[in-house]
Design a protein around this motif. Structure first.
Motif, mmCIF file in Angstrom:
data_model
loop_
_atom_site.group_PDB
_atom_site.id
_atom_site.type_symbol
_atom_site.label_atom_id
_atom_site.label_comp_id
_atom_site.label_asym_id
_atom_site.label_seq_id
_atom_site.Cartn_x
_atom_site.Cartn_y
_atom_site.Cartn_z
ATOM 1 N N VAL A 25 0.846 -1.200 0.000
ATOM 2 C CA VAL A 25 0.000 0.000 0.000
ATOM 3 C C VAL A 25 0.878 1.244 0.000
ATOM 4 O O VAL A 25 1.535 1.571 0.993
ATOM 5 C CB VAL A 25 -0.962 -0.005 1.199
ATOM 6 C CG1 VAL A 25 -1.772 1.283 1.238
ATOM 7 C CG2 VAL A 25 -1.890 -1.221 1.120
ATOM 8 N N LYS A 27 -0.024 4.473 -0.848
ATOM 9 C CA LYS A 27 -0.708 5.771 -0.780
ATOM 10 C C LYS A 27 0.133 6.798 -0.035
ATOM 11 O O LYS A 27 0.749 6.469 0.979
ATOM 12 C CB LYS A 27 -2.071 5.628 -0.107
ATOM 13 C CG LYS A 27 -2.012 5.156 1.327
ATOM 14 C CD LYS A 27 -3.418 4.931 1.896
ATOM 15 C CE LYS A 27 -3.323 4.374 3.301
ATOM 16 N NZ LYS A 27 -4.525 3.692 3.742
ATOM 17 N N ILE A 69 -7.901 0.443 -3.286
ATOM 18 C CA ILE A 69 -8.359 -0.102 -1.998
ATOM 19 C C ILE A 69 -9.163 0.907 -1.187
ATOM 20 O O ILE A 69 -9.634 0.597 -0.105
ATOM 21 C CB ILE A 69 -7.172 -0.615 -1.151
ATOM 22 C CG1 ILE A 69 -6.212 0.518 -0.784
ATOM 23 C CG2 ILE A 69 -6.421 -1.727 -1.900
ATOM 24 C CD1 ILE A 69 -5.178 0.120 0.259
ATOM 25 N N MET A 151 -13.627 -8.321 0.660
ATOM 26 C CA MET A 151 -12.639 -7.528 1.381
ATOM 27 C C MET A 151 -13.283 -6.999 2.657
ATOM 28 O O MET A 151 -14.490 -6.742 2.677
ATOM 29 C CB MET A 151 -12.218 -6.360 0.484
ATOM 30 C CG MET A 151 -11.221 -5.410 1.094
ATOM 31 S SD MET A 151 -11.966 -3.980 1.893
ATOM 32 C CE MET A 151 -10.666 -2.780 1.667
ATOM 33 N N MET A 153 -12.378 -4.790 6.635
ATOM 34 C CA MET A 153 -11.458 -4.124 7.562
ATOM 35 C C MET A 153 -11.969 -4.292 8.982
ATOM 36 O O MET A 153 -13.142 -4.034 9.260
ATOM 37 C CB MET A 153 -11.371 -2.635 7.242
ATOM 38 C CG MET A 153 -10.563 -2.358 5.987
ATOM 39 S SD MET A 153 -10.667 -0.618 5.551
ATOM 40 C CE MET A 153 -9.354 0.043 6.577
ATOM 41 N N MET A 195 -3.875 -5.817 7.536
ATOM 42 C CA MET A 195 -3.041 -4.656 7.260
ATOM 43 C C MET A 195 -1.779 -4.777 8.138
ATOM 44 O O MET A 195 -1.564 -5.813 8.756
ATOM 45 C CB MET A 195 -3.807 -3.364 7.592
ATOM 46 C CG MET A 195 -5.171 -3.367 6.958
ATOM 47 S SD MET A 195 -6.353 -2.046 7.345
ATOM 48 C CE MET A 195 -5.399 -0.648 7.792
ATOM 49 N N SER A 196 -0.979 -3.731 8.188
ATOM 50 C CA SER A 196 0.290 -3.815 8.936
ATOM 51 C C SER A 196 0.126 -4.385 10.342
ATOM 52 O O SER A 196 0.893 -5.237 10.773
ATOM 53 C CB SER A 196 0.942 -2.434 9.033
ATOM 54 O OG SER A 196 1.422 -2.028 7.775
ATOM 55 N N ARG A 211 -3.050 -6.268 2.691
ATOM 56 C CA ARG A 211 -2.741 -4.919 2.210
ATOM 57 C C ARG A 211 -1.863 -4.243 3.255
ATOM 58 O O ARG A 211 -2.343 -3.885 4.327
ATOM 59 C CB ARG A 211 -4.040 -4.127 2.028
ATOM 60 C CG ARG A 211 -5.121 -4.869 1.217
ATOM 61 C CD ARG A 211 -6.445 -4.110 1.233
ATOM 62 N NE ARG A 211 -6.872 -3.743 2.570
ATOM 63 C CZ ARG A 211 -7.653 -4.496 3.346
ATOM 64 N NH1 ARG A 211 -8.147 -5.641 2.931
ATOM 65 N NH2 ARG A 211 -7.972 -4.088 4.568
ATOM 66 N N ILE A 212 -0.571 -4.116 2.953
ATOM 67 C CA ILE A 212 0.370 -3.626 3.963
ATOM 68 C C ILE A 212 1.049 -2.348 3.484
ATOM 69 O O ILE A 212 1.637 -2.318 2.398
ATOM 70 C CB ILE A 212 1.419 -4.711 4.298
ATOM 71 C CG1 ILE A 212 0.706 -5.960 4.857
ATOM 72 C CG2 ILE A 212 2.438 -4.188 5.301
ATOM 73 C CD1 ILE A 212 1.637 -7.083 5.245
ATOM 74 N N GLY A 213 0.941 -1.309 4.293
ATOM 75 C CA GLY A 213 1.539 -0.027 3.952
ATOM 76 C C GLY A 213 2.676 0.348 4.880
ATOM 77 O O GLY A 213 3.851 0.211 4.539
ATOM 78 N N SER A 214 2.340 0.809 6.057
ATOM 79 C CA SER A 214 3.337 1.433 6.929
ATOM 80 C C SER A 214 4.492 0.512 7.322
ATOM 81 O O SER A 214 5.618 0.985 7.484
ATOM 82 C CB SER A 214 2.667 2.045 8.156
ATOM 83 O OG SER A 214 1.657 1.224 8.641
ATOM 84 N N ARG A 220 2.811 7.061 7.532
ATOM 85 C CA ARG A 220 2.378 8.081 6.583
ATOM 86 C C ARG A 220 2.222 9.415 7.295
ATOM 87 O O ARG A 220 1.776 9.465 8.424
ATOM 88 C CB ARG A 220 1.044 7.686 5.935
ATOM 89 C CG ARG A 220 1.170 6.572 4.926
ATOM 90 C CD ARG A 220 -0.177 6.185 4.367
ATOM 91 N NE ARG A 220 -1.056 5.611 5.380
ATOM 92 C CZ ARG A 220 -1.051 4.322 5.735
ATOM 93 N NH1 ARG A 220 -0.235 3.470 5.166
ATOM 94 N NH2 ARG A 220 -1.874 3.898 6.661
HETATM 95 C C1 LIG Z 1 -4.081 2.461 4.236
HETATM 96 C C2 LIG Z 1 -4.759 1.161 4.067
HETATM 97 C C3 LIG Z 1 -4.073 -0.054 4.286
HETATM 98 C C4 LIG Z 1 -2.649 -0.123 4.771
HETATM 99 O O1 LIG Z 1 -2.557 0.281 6.111
HETATM 100 P P1 LIG Z 1 -1.235 0.054 6.981
HETATM 101 O O2 LIG Z 1 -1.731 0.076 8.365
HETATM 102 O O3 LIG Z 1 -0.332 1.180 6.667
HETATM 103 O O4 LIG Z 1 -0.662 -1.251 6.600
HETATM 104 C C5 LIG Z 1 -4.746 -1.226 4.046
HETATM 105 N N1 LIG Z 1 -6.027 -1.234 3.619
HETATM 106 C C6 LIG Z 1 -6.712 -0.100 3.409
HETATM 107 C C7 LIG Z 1 -8.119 -0.184 2.935
HETATM 108 C C8 LIG Z 1 -6.110 1.127 3.636
HETATM 109 O O5 LIG Z 1 -6.820 2.245 3.447
#
Ligand SMILES: *Cc1c(COP(=O)(O)O)cnc(C)c1O
Length: 225
Positions: A25, A27, A69, A151, A153, A195-196, A211-214, A220
């Motif tokens: 991820v 963004k 996403i 999907m 959350m 996620m993370s 879905r992994i971002g941070s 961010r």
């Molecule tokens: C931002 C986001 C993520 C990633 O989040 P992290 O906590 O940074 O891993 C995953 N899924 C969705 C829908 C997001 O908006």
């Protein structure tokens, strides 16, 4: 402020052992960070904002698989319809109809996941059981979308038990979804959850796409974006 290579490599080996797809991820992160991870072999990237995604898609390698996403507004579908690989957050019949229409215009079939509401909090988007059932009945009319899975959350909480319960409830809905006839759903199905902070728990609960971002790109900072 760049890619955490060690974290990336260990997450990739962990997930590939479990046959789980990693969506990185990106963004709010610069194209340069994506390029760096691309050079390590990553191809699936996730973005939340339409304009940001459109700009990055134009600037970056064309074989990247872009996952949308975020919360998608119907009037913005047209901008990503030419290239998007998978739309994760489909949460209304109206949005799905618009995706179908734009896919048709672009002469393609767009892969989608239906977003299911599992969190206790009111702020998360998603379909409830009745809405999911209603959407199911509209699918035979929609020739240019392919429903590939679900999907969800979890709630934003430190309480692992709450998160686990929410993931297990989504897994149960996913098992029922897998009983839908092939034809209104894809043959190979995706459960996008984790996620993370909770991806390992999600995988233990049956996720096959995270879905992994941070963890990969660092925290961010929206204010300077
Ligand atoms: C931002 C986001 C993520 C990633 O989040 P992290 O906590 O940074 O891993 C995953 N899924 C969705 C829908 C997001 O908006």
């Amino acid at each position: 402020m760049s890619v955490n290579i060690t974290a990336y490599q260990s997450i990739v080996s962990e997930l590939s052992a479990e046959n789980v797809t990693l969506v990185a991820v990106s963004k709010t992160k610069p194209a340069q960070d994506i390029q760096e991870m691309y050079a390590m072999g990553q191809r699936d990237f996730g973005e939340n904002y339409v304009q940001e995604l459109v700009e990055k898609q134009a600037a970056l390698p064309q074989d990247i698989r872009w996952h949308f996403i975020g919360h998608l507004q119907s009037n913005k579908v047209k901008y990503i319809a030419p290239f998007v690989h998978l739309i994760h957050g489909v949460d209304s019949a109206k949005l799905l109809q618009e995706i179908n229409k734009q896919a048709l215009k672009n002469n393609r079939v767009i892969d989608c996941l239906l977003q299911v509401y599992i969190a206790q909090e009111e702020t998360k988007f998603g379909l409830d059981a009745a809405e999911l059932a209603a959407i199911k009945t509209t699918l035979p009319e929609l020739s240019n979308v392919r429903i590939c899975g679900l999907m969800g959350m979890a709630s934003l909480t430190e309480n692992k038990q709450i998160i686990e319960n929410e993931f297990l409830s989504l897994k149960k809905i996913f098992d029922a979804f897998n009983q839908w006839p092939v034809g209104i759903r894809a043959e190979k199905t995706i459960l996008s959850m984790g996620m993370s902070s909770d991806y390992q728990l999600a995988v233990a609960c049956g996720s096959n796409m995270v879905r992994i971002g941070s963890l990969l790109f660092g925290a961010r900072n929206y204010s300077t974006n």
